[in-house]
Design a protein around this motif. Sequence first.
Motif, PDB file in Angstrom:
ATOM      1  N   ASP A   1       6.132  -8.693   1.742  1.00 29.92           N
ATOM      2  CA  ASP A   1       4.884  -7.605   1.959  1.00 29.92           C
ATOM      3  C   ASP A   1       3.658  -8.200   1.564  1.00 29.92           C
ATOM      4  O   ASP A   1       2.683  -8.049   2.450  1.00 29.92           O
ATOM      5  CB  ASP A   1       5.282  -6.005   1.249  1.00 29.92           C
ATOM      6  N   ARG A   2       3.403  -8.731   0.614  1.00 31.48           N
ATOM      7  CA  ARG A   2       2.293  -9.583   0.070  1.00 31.48           C
ATOM      8  C   ARG A   2       1.899 -10.648   0.899  1.00 31.48           C
ATOM      9  O   ARG A   2       0.736 -10.713   1.131  1.00 31.48           O
ATOM     10  CB  ARG A   2       2.526  -9.847  -1.299  1.00 31.48           C
ATOM     11  N   LEU A   3       2.743 -11.281   1.320  1.00 28.58           N
ATOM     12  CA  LEU A   3       2.435 -12.366   2.445  1.00 28.58           C
ATOM     13  C   LEU A   3       1.982 -12.009   3.492  1.00 28.58           C
ATOM     14  O   LEU A   3       1.017 -12.190   4.199  1.00 28.58           O
ATOM     15  CB  LEU A   3       3.974 -13.379   2.607  1.00 28.58           C
ATOM     16  N   ARG A   4       2.650 -10.820   4.161  1.00 31.01           N
ATOM     17  CA  ARG A   4       2.252 -10.224   5.385  1.00 31.01           C
ATOM     18  C   ARG A   4       0.572 -10.011   5.148  1.00 31.01           C
ATOM     19  O   ARG A   4      -0.197  -9.877   6.002  1.00 31.01           O
ATOM     20  CB  ARG A   4       3.022  -8.958   5.757  1.00 31.01           C
ATOM     21  N   ARG A   5       0.416  -8.988   3.969  1.00 29.93           N
ATOM     22  CA  ARG A   5      -0.946  -8.539   3.855  1.00 29.93           C
ATOM     23  C   ARG A   5      -1.782  -9.670   3.727  1.00 29.93           C
ATOM     24  O   ARG A   5      -3.006  -9.565   4.100  1.00 29.93           O
ATOM     25  CB  ARG A   5      -0.978  -7.780   2.569  1.00 29.93           C
ATOM     26  N   GLN A   6      -1.572 -10.801   3.049  1.00 26.62           N
ATOM     27  CA  GLN A   6      -2.429 -12.044   3.062  1.00 26.62           C
ATOM     28  C   GLN A   6      -2.798 -12.700   4.624  1.00 26.62           C
ATOM     29  O   GLN A   6      -3.654 -13.087   4.868  1.00 26.62           O
ATOM     30  CB  GLN A   6      -1.790 -12.941   2.132  1.00 26.62           C
ATOM     31  N   LEU A   7      -1.690 -12.683   5.281  1.00 29.98           N
ATOM     32  CA  LEU A   7      -1.821 -13.358   6.666  1.00 29.98           C
ATOM     33  C   LEU A   7      -2.543 -12.415   7.497  1.00 29.98           C
ATOM     34  O   LEU A   7      -3.347 -12.935   8.395  1.00 29.98           O
ATOM     35  CB  LEU A   7      -0.553 -13.613   7.286  1.00 29.98           C
ATOM     36  N   GLU A   8      -2.527 -11.092   7.103  1.00 31.37           N
ATOM     37  CA  GLU A   8      -3.359 -10.087   8.028  1.00 31.37           C
ATOM     38  C   GLU A   8      -4.742  -9.924   7.516  1.00 31.37           C
ATOM     39  O   GLU A   8      -5.503  -9.317   7.721  1.00 31.37           O
ATOM     40  CB  GLU A   8      -3.034  -8.715   7.885  1.00 31.37           C
ATOM     41  N   ARG A   9      -5.056 -10.845   6.330  1.00 31.38           N
ATOM     42  CA  ARG A   9      -6.456 -10.688   5.460  1.00 31.38           C
ATOM     43  C   ARG A   9      -6.623  -9.580   4.960  1.00 31.38           C
ATOM     44  O   ARG A   9      -7.833  -9.200   5.021  1.00 31.38           O
ATOM     45  CB  ARG A   9      -7.670 -11.141   6.473  1.00 31.38           C
ATOM     46  N   ARG A  10      -5.573  -8.954   4.564  1.00 33.49           N
ATOM     47  CA  ARG A  10      -5.778  -7.410   3.809  1.00 33.49           C
ATOM     48  C   ARG A  10      -6.108  -7.486   2.438  1.00 33.49           C
ATOM     49  O   ARG A  10      -6.497  -6.533   1.712  1.00 33.49           O
ATOM     50  CB  ARG A  10      -4.611  -6.443   4.118  1.00 33.49           C
ATOM     51  N   ILE A  11      -5.525  -8.831   1.832  1.00 31.80           N
ATOM     52  CA  ILE A  11      -5.702  -9.152   0.345  1.00 31.80           C
ATOM     53  C   ILE A  11      -6.377 -10.476   0.378  1.00 31.80           C
ATOM     54  O   ILE A  11      -6.326 -11.302   1.352  1.00 31.80           O
ATOM     55  CB  ILE A  11      -4.411  -9.007  -0.545  1.00 31.80           C
TER      56      ILE A  11
ATOM     57  N   GLY B   1      10.054  -3.022  -8.248  1.00 29.27           N
ATOM     58  CA  GLY B   1       9.320  -1.593  -8.448  1.00 29.27           C
ATOM     59  C   GLY B   1      10.292  -0.510  -7.983  1.00 29.27           C
ATOM     60  O   GLY B   1      11.478  -0.820  -7.814  1.00 29.27           O
ATOM     61  N   SER B   2       9.483   0.542  -7.673  1.00 31.48           N
ATOM     62  CA  SER B   2      10.555   1.534  -7.401  1.00 31.48           C
ATOM     63  C   SER B   2      11.145   1.987  -6.232  1.00 31.48           C
ATOM     64  O   SER B   2      10.699   1.151  -4.984  1.00 31.48           O
ATOM     65  CB  SER B   2       9.624   3.038  -7.840  1.00 31.48           C
ATOM     66  N   LEU B   3      12.260   2.781  -5.930  1.00 31.31           N
ATOM     67  CA  LEU B   3      12.804   2.714  -4.683  1.00 31.31           C
ATOM     68  C   LEU B   3      11.926   3.154  -3.794  1.00 31.31           C
ATOM     69  O   LEU B   3      11.915   2.588  -2.420  1.00 31.31           O
ATOM     70  CB  LEU B   3      14.018   3.862  -4.771  1.00 31.31           C
ATOM     71  N   PRO B   4      10.870   4.197  -3.713  1.00 35.54           N
ATOM     72  CA  PRO B   4      10.043   4.670  -2.675  1.00 35.54           C
ATOM     73  C   PRO B   4       9.161   3.351  -2.323  1.00 35.54           C
ATOM     74  O   PRO B   4       9.134   3.175  -0.947  1.00 35.54           O
ATOM     75  CB  PRO B   4       9.299   5.740  -3.342  1.00 35.54           C
ATOM     76  N   GLY B   5       8.785   2.530  -3.296  1.00 28.67           N
ATOM     77  CA  GLY B   5       7.970   1.268  -3.020  1.00 28.67           C
ATOM     78  C   GLY B   5       8.745   0.496  -2.242  1.00 28.67           C
ATOM     79  O   GLY B   5       8.164  -0.034  -1.329  1.00 28.67           O
ATOM     80  N   ARG B   6      10.025   0.207  -2.625  1.00 33.95           N
ATOM     81  CA  ARG B   6      10.696  -0.918  -1.763  1.00 33.95           C
ATOM     82  C   ARG B   6      11.036  -0.317  -0.072  1.00 33.95           C
ATOM     83  O   ARG B   6      10.937  -1.196   0.726  1.00 33.95           O
ATOM     84  CB  ARG B   6      11.956  -0.978  -2.370  1.00 33.95           C
ATOM     85  N   LEU B   7      11.096   1.126  -0.155  1.00 32.56           N
ATOM     86  CA  LEU B   7      11.370   1.471   1.100  1.00 32.56           C
ATOM     87  C   LEU B   7       9.958   1.375   2.135  1.00 32.56           C
ATOM     88  O   LEU B   7      10.324   1.067   3.389  1.00 32.56           O
ATOM     89  CB  LEU B   7      11.894   2.956   1.254  1.00 32.56           C
ATOM     90  N   ARG B   8       8.806   1.802   1.554  1.00 29.45           N
ATOM     91  CA  ARG B   8       7.592   1.620   2.183  1.00 29.45           C
ATOM     92  C   ARG B   8       7.289   0.105   2.821  1.00 29.45           C
ATOM     93  O   ARG B   8       7.138  -0.226   3.754  1.00 29.45           O
ATOM     94  CB  ARG B   8       6.540   2.022   1.282  1.00 29.45           C
ATOM     95  N   ARG B   9       7.861  -0.777   1.752  1.00 33.80           N
ATOM     96  CA  ARG B   9       7.712  -2.309   2.207  1.00 33.80           C
ATOM     97  C   ARG B   9       8.502  -2.523   3.462  1.00 33.80           C
ATOM     98  O   ARG B   9       8.219  -3.263   4.060  1.00 33.80           O
ATOM     99  CB  ARG B   9       7.972  -3.165   0.989  1.00 33.80           C
ATOM    100  N   THR B  10       9.926  -1.998   3.178  1.00 31.06           N
ATOM    101  CA  THR B  10      10.631  -2.361   4.300  1.00 31.06           C
ATOM    102  C   THR B  10      10.297  -1.932   5.651  1.00 31.06           C
ATOM    103  O   THR B  10      10.354  -2.857   6.634  1.00 31.06           O
ATOM    104  CB  THR B  10      12.179  -1.944   4.088  1.00 31.06           C
ATOM    105  N   VAL B  11       9.564  -0.825   5.784  1.00 26.75           N
ATOM    106  CA  VAL B  11       8.951  -0.295   7.053  1.00 26.75           C
ATOM    107  C   VAL B  11       7.942  -1.142   7.340  1.00 26.75           C
ATOM    108  O   VAL B  11       7.672  -1.632   8.542  1.00 26.75           O
ATOM    109  CB  VAL B  11       8.683   1.177   6.897  1.00 26.75           C
ATOM    110  N   ARG B  12       7.115  -1.439   6.322  1.00 30.62           N
ATOM    111  CA  ARG B  12       5.820  -2.193   6.831  1.00 30.62           C
ATOM    112  C   ARG B  12       6.135  -3.809   7.162  1.00 30.62           C
ATOM    113  O   ARG B  12       5.542  -4.219   8.235  1.00 30.62           O
ATOM    114  CB  ARG B  12       4.854  -2.401   5.601  1.00 30.62           C
ATOM    115  N   ASN B  13       7.238  -4.011   6.917  1.00 26.20           N
ATOM    116  CA  ASN B  13       7.587  -5.462   7.132  1.00 26.20           C
ATOM    117  C   ASN B  13       8.109  -5.708   8.619  1.00 26.20           C
ATOM    118  O   ASN B  13       8.412  -7.005   9.003  1.00 26.20           O
ATOM    119  CB  ASN B  13       8.636  -6.084   5.924  1.00 26.20           C
TER     120      ASN B  13
END
Length: 315
Positions: free
Chosen positions: A201-211, A287-299
């Motif tokens: 998820d962090r890699l995706r956000r970096q490649l999208e220039r979000r971070i 991290g938490s289960l909700p956070g992991r699920l959100r990352r899965t969807v975003r990925n």
Amino acid sequence: MTRQFAPVVLFAYARPDHLRQTLTALAKAEGARKTTLWVFSDGARNAEAEANVARVRALLKEQNWRSAFQSVTVVEAKHNKGLAKSIIGGVTQVIAEEGRVIVLEDDLLVAPEFLTFMNTALDFHAQNAAVGSVTGYCPLPQPPKGYEHDVYAVPRSCSHSWATWRERWETVDWSGKGAPRLWREKALRKRFMATGSDKLDRLRRQLERRIDSWSIMFNLWHVINDRVAIYPVRNLVRNIGFDGSGTHTRAHDRMHTALSGSGTALTLNLPPEDPRVLAAFHKAYSGSLPGRLRRTVRNWRMPAVFSSLDPLDKD
């Protein structure tokens, strides 16, 4: 033969109170007076930050720091570079001259034995191509039961203090052109994610220039090049930036930060990767289960992100 201590490169922005604590702890570390200190002070990104940047630079001019270290060099940026450009540029400048560096940011407090451990690890692993970096931080409160080593070998670099060598640093690709291999090669993607579901998820956000992250690209380099980072089993670094003051750290992003009590010297080696250690790292960073699920969807967007990279890495 007199031992040569690696220079410490410290990055500061607009947190003078945190920086004072960081410098005070570093000055008390064993070997501080044999250590050259470079401080890169980034410029203010907006008018609101100007006063604190000025306070940071006034703090760095205080004479007591000159007597605490072998030498102190302060580099003041005229304009705001942002974290990634500041760190990549500063480390590249110093490592080109010195061959190795120890890197800190302005919210890290180090234990008295931090410099000793980092310099010993740099010496010990200098010729070991399997090691990409070393750190004084440990995210695990304690090692797995029966773990017999004083260090962990983990395919995840660390931003809570780290050190590396010029020969490694100069080969890092900051463009991300190798990232599509993670989607094409299941085993490589599994290894990339073995120490935390946050990484893709962090890699995706970096490649999208979000971070604005240098560290996820350094992580990617470790995995693609089959390198590991060396972590001590005792934590030697405390992060005080989880108070909401950091530009890139949110108040709720909490990790294990308790400093371990001073003990016997840590014995260095290159231990085999332990599945229990990797699982513990994965739990700590995912991290938490909700956070992991959100990352899965975003990925799910990753294939589209990778296909937009030009050119695709064909290795």
